[in-house]
Design an enzyme around this catalytic site. Structure first.
Site, mmCIF file in Angstrom:
data_model
loop_
_atom_site.group_PDB
_atom_site.id
_atom_site.type_symbol
_atom_site.label_atom_id
_atom_site.label_comp_id
_atom_site.label_asym_id
_atom_site.label_seq_id
_atom_site.Cartn_x
_atom_site.Cartn_y
_atom_site.Cartn_z
ATOM 1 N N GLU A 109 1.084 -1.371 0.078
ATOM 2 C CA GLU A 109 0.043 -0.206 0.204
ATOM 3 C C GLU A 109 0.843 1.137 0.289
ATOM 4 O O GLU A 109 1.139 2.147 0.586
ATOM 5 C CB GLU A 109 -1.179 -0.823 1.118
ATOM 6 N N GLY A 110 1.992 1.742 -0.792
ATOM 7 C CA GLY A 110 3.196 2.273 -0.884
ATOM 8 C C GLY A 110 4.238 2.121 0.273
ATOM 9 O O GLY A 110 4.000 1.996 1.478
#
Length: 598
Positions: A443-444
């Site tokens: 998620e980043g």
């Protein structure tokens, strides 16, 4: 054997005594009648589900893994997962915070957040299957057409159908502007999607009747880069006009990733071979729709590490009280035993208190963030919605990166408490470390979150939102600044609040001259900001504890809260001084290193 006791008392303290969530919920029509007793009762039952149903299959799931049939492309989840999911949907947990218009129970998001914390503590790998569905639900709820919502949201709300987010491709991760997946219009409102997606959590499994993939792809005339990405619904099974399941779509799992952690979560490589999909939102505006899911996922990942931090702490604490080893340096404490429990040793206590402080600080931040999300989407006042959205945008990268970094520190510390017994599989501690490690990446990555915080959320609006959070600190300082009992909690955040303005301005000025300066400082900057936020909430929690003690309470909970607050400010918060110093050293020492990295 791993233990887990849902931290209901601390959840109640944060929600009702620190944040007073029912007061804020009263201003939101759909939650106007919500009371503390209802919230507490729901979470008590949710805690039972987590501890009694999910925890017993956590270790076995890690050992058994998921299995992909290479012929049918079907995935079998570990023993007990399917039965647990059936119990989950039959008990109504899937519908907890969903809109009643689609069969949901309409409970506040903060209740769902606390429920998911407990599921993450008990079994993060299992919790990812319904967790991805909540994100897909949110994306369709916000951006889908009425027809799409009617077709998909009822089944996703009930949990009969699950969802995924299909972004990453073999040649590109976060840089989604490089993606190659194609969407060819068919002239009937549908598209044929072709491409390969990797690292797709819950991309294939046997828990639900259908899997609704939200897929990013390019239309034939799409502009280059991120501005040419569109979002599509691609179901595993096509859905007939009457809502029944139709033919198998051309979207398959071609492999499962062999991971160091969350092994019972099926992380799939997905092949789309002319799969039928429908457009969500406008053409080439796919990132707008997907960001709803991505931001929800970033909050969810922070919650995953919060859950692991809590369960690791509980097990390490229990072990430290029982394991005898050496004598206390200040003299024997357990005189009837040949050695003292290791909890008498200062550094063991430091490791335990580190995990406890990071768990309880993270819980306060996540409950606060859940209330911001509630206000952003459901508050009747436009300004309140806008202010909540702005503050949540600032806090989201902190939730994702700071809490997961802290989870890494905490789970490793708790494993260390076990010594050699933590390194082996028998006690489950090494699984917490392995499971948490992914949270800092997906998620980043946390570096990307740091760049987002400093580059976009702070410097992007000249620190306006950061100053708004600073006003929260200033208000607390003004309220308690003359209270001597609060001085040890107020003075550090007051000082850091003043320092942040100069620190941010300095980094921003250097970044204006050389953008790489922002990249060099961002990770340290986020951690300073994280401590500023945690410090604010720890000061508020100490404030409530002192007030309760002054009012005559003898509940040891409040004494424990004060002791943990003192530890946090004495042993963890001072990290900010070093971080600001290293951030200020600049980019030259990193980039002028061609010989070192030759």
């Amino acid at each position: 054997m791993t233990i887990y006791n849902p931290p209901l008392r601390d959840m109640q303290f944060v929600m009702h005594e620190v944040l007073n969530v029912t007061r804020d919920l009263a201003a939101i029509p759909m939650h106007a009648d919500m009371d503390a007793d209802t919230i507490n009762a729901v979470l008590e039952e949710g805690g039972k589900f987590a501890a009694e149903v999910l925890l017993p299959i956590n270790r076995s799931g890690d050992e058994e893994h998921c299995v992909l049939d290479p012929v049918s492309h079907e995935v079998t989840t570990p023993t007990g997962f399917k039965a647990a999911y059936k119990q989950y949907i039959e008990s109504g947990w899937a519908a907890l915070a969903c809109d009643p218009a689609y069969g949901g129970q309409g409970l506040p998001l903060v209740v769902n957040q606390c429920f998911y914390e407990m599921m993450n503590s008990a079994n993060q790998a299992w919790a990812m299957y319904p967790g991805l569905t909540h994100g897909a639900y949110a994306a369709l709820y916000t951006n889908g057409t009425p027809e799409q919502k009617e077709t998909y949201l009822h089944k996703m709300t009930s949990g009969e159908w699950t969802g995924t987010m299909c972004l990453t491709e073999p040649h590109c991760g976060t840089d989604l502007g490089l993606m190659r997946s194609k969407a060819e219009p068919q002239g009937d409102g549908t598209y044929k999607i072709t491409g390969t997606k990797i690292f797709i959590s819950a991309g294939e499994h046997d828990l639900s009747d259908n899997i609704i993939h939200l897929v990013l792809a390019r239309l034939p005339d799409a502009p280059p880069g991120i501005k040419g990405v569109s979002l599509f619904i691609v179901p595993k099974f096509l859905v007939n006009a009457d809502g029944s399941l139709g033919a198998r779509n051309s979207v398959f799992a071609s492999r499962l990733e062999h991971k160091m952690g969350i092994k019972a979560s099926a992380t799939a490589q997905i092949e789309l071979e002319g799969a039928i999909g429908t457009l969500v939102g406008e053409p080439n505006k796919g990132m707008h729709g997907m960001f709803v899911m991505m931001n929800a996922a970033r909050l969810g990942v922070g919650n995953q590490s919060l859950g692991l931090t809590e369960v690791a702490f509980q097990n390490a604490l229990a072990y430290a009280k029982e394991r005898i080893q050496m004598r206390s340096l200040s003299g024997p404490k357990a005189k009837g035993q040949p050695a003292d429990p290791i909890i008498v040793h200062p550094d063991v206590r430091k490791m335990l208190l580190t995990a406890k402080a990071y768990a309880e600080g993270g819980r306060a931040l996540l409950c606060f963030s859940a209330m911001l999300l509630e206000k952003e989407h459901n508050h009747p006042d436009e300004k309140t919605r806008k202010d909540a959205a702005e503050m949540l945008a600032l806090l989201t990268p902190i939730v994702k990166a700071f809490i997961t970094d802290n989870g890494h520190i905490a789970t490793n510390a708790c494993m260390q408490v076990f010594g050699g017994h933590g390194y082996i599989r028998d006690n489950g501690m090494e699984q917490f470390v392995r499971d948490n490690r992914i949270n800092m990446i997906y998620e980043g990555t946390n570096t990307i979150q740091s760049l987002d915080l400093l580059g976009r959320k702070v410097l992007g609006n000249q620190g306006a939102t950061l100053k708004k959070f600073g006003k929260l600190i200033a208000a607390l300082v003004a309220e308690e600044g003359v209270n001597e009992k609060m001085a040890e909690f107020i003075n550090p955040i007051a000082m850091l609040g003043d320092q942040m303005t100069k620190f941010t301005t300095e980094i921003g000025f250097k970044g204006f001259q050389n953008p790489d300066e922002v990249g060099a400082a961002a990770v340290d900057y986020l951690r300073v900001a994280g401590h500023m936020v945690f410090g604010y909430f720890w000061a508020r929690m100490a404030q409530v504890a002192l007030q309760q003690i002054a009012a005559g309470s003898t509940d040891p909970f409040y004494t424990a809260k004060l002791q943990t607050a003192r530890f946090y400010f004495a042993k963890l918060f001072p990290e900010t001084s070093t971080l600001m110093r290293t951030a200020r050293t600049g980019v030259k020492v990193l980039m002028d290193t061609d010989a070192a990295l030759a």
